[in-house]
Write a protein that holds these residues in place. Structure first.
Motif, short mmCIF file in Angstrom:
data_model
loop_
_atom_site.label_atom_id
_atom_site.label_comp_id
_atom_site.label_asym_id
_atom_site.label_seq_id
_atom_site.Cartn_x
_atom_site.Cartn_y
_atom_site.Cartn_z
N ARG A 156 -31.42 -28.76 43.29
CA ARG A 156 -32.43 -28.65 42.23
C ARG A 156 -32.86 -30.07 41.84
O ARG A 156 -32.01 -30.94 41.65
CB ARG A 156 -31.88 -27.91 41.02
CG ARG A 156 -31.40 -26.49 41.32
CD ARG A 156 -31.01 -25.77 40.03
NE ARG A 156 -30.54 -24.41 40.29
CZ ARG A 156 -29.27 -24.04 40.29
NH1 ARG A 156 -28.33 -24.94 40.04
NH2 ARG A 156 -28.94 -22.79 40.53
N PHE A 157 -34.17 -30.27 41.73
CA PHE A 157 -34.63 -31.62 41.38
C PHE A 157 -36.01 -31.56 40.76
O PHE A 157 -36.75 -30.57 40.88
CB PHE A 157 -34.65 -32.52 42.61
CG PHE A 157 -35.48 -32.02 43.77
CD1 PHE A 157 -36.84 -32.29 43.83
CD2 PHE A 157 -34.90 -31.31 44.80
CE1 PHE A 157 -37.62 -31.85 44.90
CE2 PHE A 157 -35.65 -30.85 45.87
CZ PHE A 157 -37.02 -31.13 45.92
N ASP A 158 -36.35 -32.64 40.06
CA ASP A 158 -37.70 -32.84 39.54
C ASP A 158 -38.46 -33.66 40.58
O ASP A 158 -37.94 -34.66 41.11
CB ASP A 158 -37.67 -33.58 38.20
CG ASP A 158 -37.05 -32.73 37.10
OD1 ASP A 158 -37.18 -31.49 37.17
OD2 ASP A 158 -36.42 -33.32 36.20
N SER A 168 -40.44 -28.79 38.76
CA SER A 168 -39.03 -28.52 39.05
C SER A 168 -38.93 -27.72 40.34
O SER A 168 -39.65 -26.71 40.50
CB SER A 168 -38.38 -27.75 37.89
OG SER A 168 -38.38 -28.54 36.72
N THR A 204 -35.84 -36.63 41.75
CA THR A 204 -34.81 -36.93 40.76
C THR A 204 -33.89 -35.71 40.68
O THR A 204 -34.28 -34.67 40.13
CB THR A 204 -35.42 -37.19 39.38
OG1 THR A 204 -36.33 -38.29 39.46
CG2 THR A 204 -34.32 -37.52 38.36
N ARG A 206 -31.22 -32.84 39.78
CA ARG A 206 -30.75 -32.23 38.54
C ARG A 206 -29.32 -31.75 38.76
O ARG A 206 -28.97 -31.23 39.81
CB ARG A 206 -31.65 -31.07 38.15
CG ARG A 206 -33.10 -31.48 37.95
CD ARG A 206 -34.01 -30.30 37.66
NE ARG A 206 -33.71 -29.71 36.37
CZ ARG A 206 -34.33 -28.62 35.89
NH1 ARG A 206 -35.24 -28.00 36.62
NH2 ARG A 206 -34.03 -28.15 34.71
#
Length: 312
Positions: A156-158, A168, A204, A206
């Motif tokens: 999971r990431f931005d 997201s 980025t 998560r």
């Protein structure tokens, strides 16, 4: 049959080279029985190496994390490749590892035989790295993604798009691809139900990550390369060039898919972060071309044409 000490080193090398091994596979590689493999695994554990065992018919062994770092067992070509790779990493596209790479390289060169050390030194003297203006990716992000690909764990990431929009994402990661001095993640986007590529420097992570997943059938290596080379470009165009397809492939500074339309005519669909870059790429072809589709590219070409005309 290998002597015990040599066999232990060979076993350790095998465990380092692949994540999971069955006892049968190891016994076949080592030329011993499964019982001997079990005894050798116990010997490695007593020496402090964290060898994990998985029970059952499909069970086997893997080298776990933790404990002392085991020695890397490299043949001559592998040792040269590691040394050259470390030297490249010292000025490469991964940020935060330059100094560490230099320290690791010093250790590797110290134990290289003289003939191999001369090969590495020759490369370092005569190969001049070119500083890259491209964004760099954080080493921790890259290793996290690589571990998730290996362990089949969702990530999971931005993600920041070209225009600055943050979304997201929840993906199944499969491959890291290095292309045009940038790192890309090839993943299955669970929300959009399709294969997607993401620039690693815009990711980025998560915490925590996602659960494990059952791997899907992967596209071919050629299809993966094509997907990454197409990229999530915000600007695209369709262009016909009055030259053979191979001529265009050789002249373009980036990898492109080109369709042959005849002996001296081809079509391709270049993409870029901005239309002006597209226009400049086409100027490098030194060939006549026609823009079939791409209003932004047409405007960029008009702007360049006016500028060049004023210059003369």
């Amino acid at each position: 049959m290998l002597e015990t000490s040599a066999r232990l080193l060979r076993l350790l090398s095998l465990l380092q080279g692949r994540r999971d091994w069955t006892a049968a596979d190891l016994s076949g590689r080592l030329g011993v029985t499964c019982r001997t493999v079990r005894k050798d695994v116990d010997r490695l554990r007593r020496l402090g190496y964290p060898v994990e065992a998985r029970p059952g018919v499909a069970g086997g062994y893997r080298l776990g994390a933790g404990g002392g770092l085991p020695p890397l067992l490299l043949d001559e070509e592998e040792a040269v490749a590691v040394a050259v790779g470390l030297r490249t990493a010292a000025s490469g596209s991964v940020t935060g590892i330059e100094e560490v790479s230099v320290r690791a390289l010093a250790k590797v060169q110290q134990v290289l035989p003289a003939r191999l050390r001369r090969r590495v030194e020759a490369i370092s003297v005569y190969a001049l790295p070119t500083p890259s203006p491209d964004p760099t990716v954080d080493a921790e992000v890259l290793t996290m993604i690589a571990g998730a690909c290996r362990d089949h764990e969702r990530v999971r990431f931005d993600y920041v798009s070209q225009n600055g929009t943050v979304t997201s994402r929840d993906v199944e990661p499969y491959r890291l691809v290095h292309d045009r001095r940038r790192w890309y993640l090839l993943a299955w986007d669970t929300t959009r139900s399709g294969w997607r590529s993401f620039r690693a420097d815009r990711i980025t992570p998560r915490v925590p990550g996602g659960p494990r997943f059952t791997p899907r059938p992967l596209p071919s290596d050629e299809a993966i390369t094509a997907l990454v080379s197409r990229g999530p470009w915000p600007y695209r165009a369709r262009v016909v060039v009055q030259k053979p397809a191979q001529y265009v492939r050789d002249r373009m500074p980036v990898r492109v898919e080109v369709a042959e339309l005849g002996p001296d005519r081809c079509e391709f669909r270049p993409g870029s972060d901005d239309p002006l870059t597209l226009a400049l790429y086409l100027g490098l072809l030194d060939a006549d071309f026609t823009v079939i589709d791409g209003a932004e590219l047409v405007k960029a070409l008009e702007k360049l044409a006016a500028r060049y005309f004023r210059a003369i």
